[in-house]
Design a protein around this motif. Structure first.
Motif, mmCIF file in Angstrom:
data_model
loop_
_atom_site.group_PDB
_atom_site.id
_atom_site.type_symbol
_atom_site.label_atom_id
_atom_site.label_comp_id
_atom_site.label_asym_id
_atom_site.label_seq_id
_atom_site.Cartn_x
_atom_site.Cartn_y
_atom_site.Cartn_z
ATOM 1 N N GLU A 27 1.392 -0.869 0.313
ATOM 2 C CA GLU A 27 0.186 -0.352 -0.325
ATOM 3 C C GLU A 27 0.761 1.239 0.378
ATOM 4 O O GLU A 27 1.972 1.375 1.040
ATOM 5 C CB GLU A 27 -0.568 0.125 1.246
ATOM 6 N N ASP A 28 0.659 2.067 -1.357
ATOM 7 C CA ASP A 28 1.708 2.954 -1.046
ATOM 8 C C ASP A 28 3.658 3.068 -0.999
ATOM 9 O O ASP A 28 3.315 1.937 -1.263
ATOM 10 C CB ASP A 28 1.332 4.072 -0.370
ATOM 11 N N CYS B 52 2.102 -2.666 4.884
ATOM 12 C CA CYS B 52 0.239 -2.723 5.096
ATOM 13 C C CYS B 52 -0.371 -1.381 6.453
ATOM 14 O O CYS B 52 0.603 -1.091 6.549
ATOM 15 C CB CYS B 52 -0.184 -4.403 5.225
ATOM 16 N N LYS C 183 0.549 2.362 10.258
ATOM 17 C CA LYS C 183 1.145 1.713 8.789
ATOM 18 C C LYS C 183 2.328 0.623 9.453
ATOM 19 O O LYS C 183 2.880 0.799 9.501
ATOM 20 C CB LYS C 183 1.517 3.019 8.523
#
Length: 332
Positions: free
Chosen positions: A106-107, A111, A252
């Protein structure tokens, strides 16, 4: 005169063609020098047509280019195996240690989690997977036993009191870090259970900044054997970070893996193919070294001949000038 005669050297001592016994100032000597100059600046094909001289230096350069190019191809293929082994292990680690990892980051992070229970589950999932690594991993992985293990550190503010409903905040921005360590040899013992049940894992999320879990693993790249190369040993320094700096309700999770390639200390590989291939590579490398050395000798020889030719040309021009001047003086 004696002064003029001192500039008349035997061409055989200055030009490398001994059959030309001439004196400076003579037409024969000038012609010989012009031929040598012209021959020196010819390309290999012209030299062969003029004197049937085989272009050894050109042939050696072409051979050297072919051998070095072959070495670069072998190096590129070997390096490709190293890169693919690192990348595939990194992906495998994410699937092994990150609970619920989808396979796509994610980005800039791997995750994310959104509840306290997810945070606890993710942390204990990592510990449990590390304990059962040898039973669940498909790779050739093992623990790093020399002063290493599973290290968990939590960083948090020293003191925080928040009442969001009353818009009240009392915080000490200085931080404190607390760590706990699990050695590989004590993973299945009671000592590990006591640590897992300690107050360390009672997280105060309103104070928590981040949790960092780090551990080292060792692996051996066996795929290089199929490429007829000796295998390398790898040390993976893995770090999993639960970042809660924003305190936005979203933690994050970052996964970072640093790889160090080491030479295997004790290895025994049975099979004549790999051993013969290693010997062939050493012989090929020896030929490359010899060709480079021979090329250096030929290039040095060419430079020396050029300097000698320059010296001959300079002395001849000076001698011709002196003879011309002396001839004019005698006429007068």
């Amino acid at each position: 005169s004696a002064y003029v005669a001192s500039f008349r050297y035997d061409c055989s001592t200055l030009i490398w063609r001994e059959e030309k016994n001439c004196k400076f100032g003579s037409d024969l000597c000038e012609t010989a020098l012009k031929e040598d100059l012209k021959f020196y600046f010819m390309n290999p094909c012209e030299k062969y047509r003029a004197r049937r001289q085989i272009p050894w230096k050109l042939a050696l350069q072409i051979l050297k280019i072919l051998m070095v190019t072959t070495q670069l191809i072998f190096f590129g293929l070997s390096n490709q195996l190293v890169v693919s082994f690192k990348e595939e292990n990194t992906v495998a680690f994410k699937h092994l240690f990150l609970k619920g990892y989808s396979g796509v980051d994610e980005d800039d992070y791997s995750c994310s989690i959104y509840t306290q229970q997810d945070a606890y589950d993710s942390i204990f999932y990592i510990i449990n997977q590390y304990m059962q690594l040898k039973n669940i991993s498909l790779g050739t992985l093992g623990y790093e036993h020399e002063g290493s293990g599973l290290k968990i550190c939590k960083q948090q503010y020293k003191k925080v009191m928040m009442l969001p409903s009353n818009d009240t905040l009392n915080i000490d921005v200085s931080t404190e870090t607390e760590c706990i360590f699990f050695k590989p040899q004590e993973l299945a013992g009671k000592k590990a259970e006591l640590k897992l049940n300690s107050s360390f894992f009672s997280l105060e999320f309103y104070r928590l900044i981040q949790v960092e879990i780090s551990f080292k693993l060792k692996g051996i790249a066996l795929q290089t054997i199929h490429a007829r190369e000796l295998p390398d040993c790898y040390v993976f320094q893995n770090t999993i970070t639960f970042n809660n700096r924003a305190h936005s309700g979203k933690i994050k999770i970052y996964f970072d893996s640093d790889t160090d390639i080491q030479e295997c200390k004790d290895w025994h590989i049975f099979g004549s193919v790999l051993q013969k291939n290693t010997q062939y590579i050493l012989i090929f490398d020896g030929f490359v070294i010899l060709s480079c050395f021979a090329s250096l000798i030929l290039c040095t020889r060419s430079i020396v001949l050029a300097l000698r030719l320059q010296k001959v040309s300079t002395v001849l021009i000076i001698s011709m000038l002196i003879l011309s001047v002396s001839g004019l003086l005698l006429v007068k």
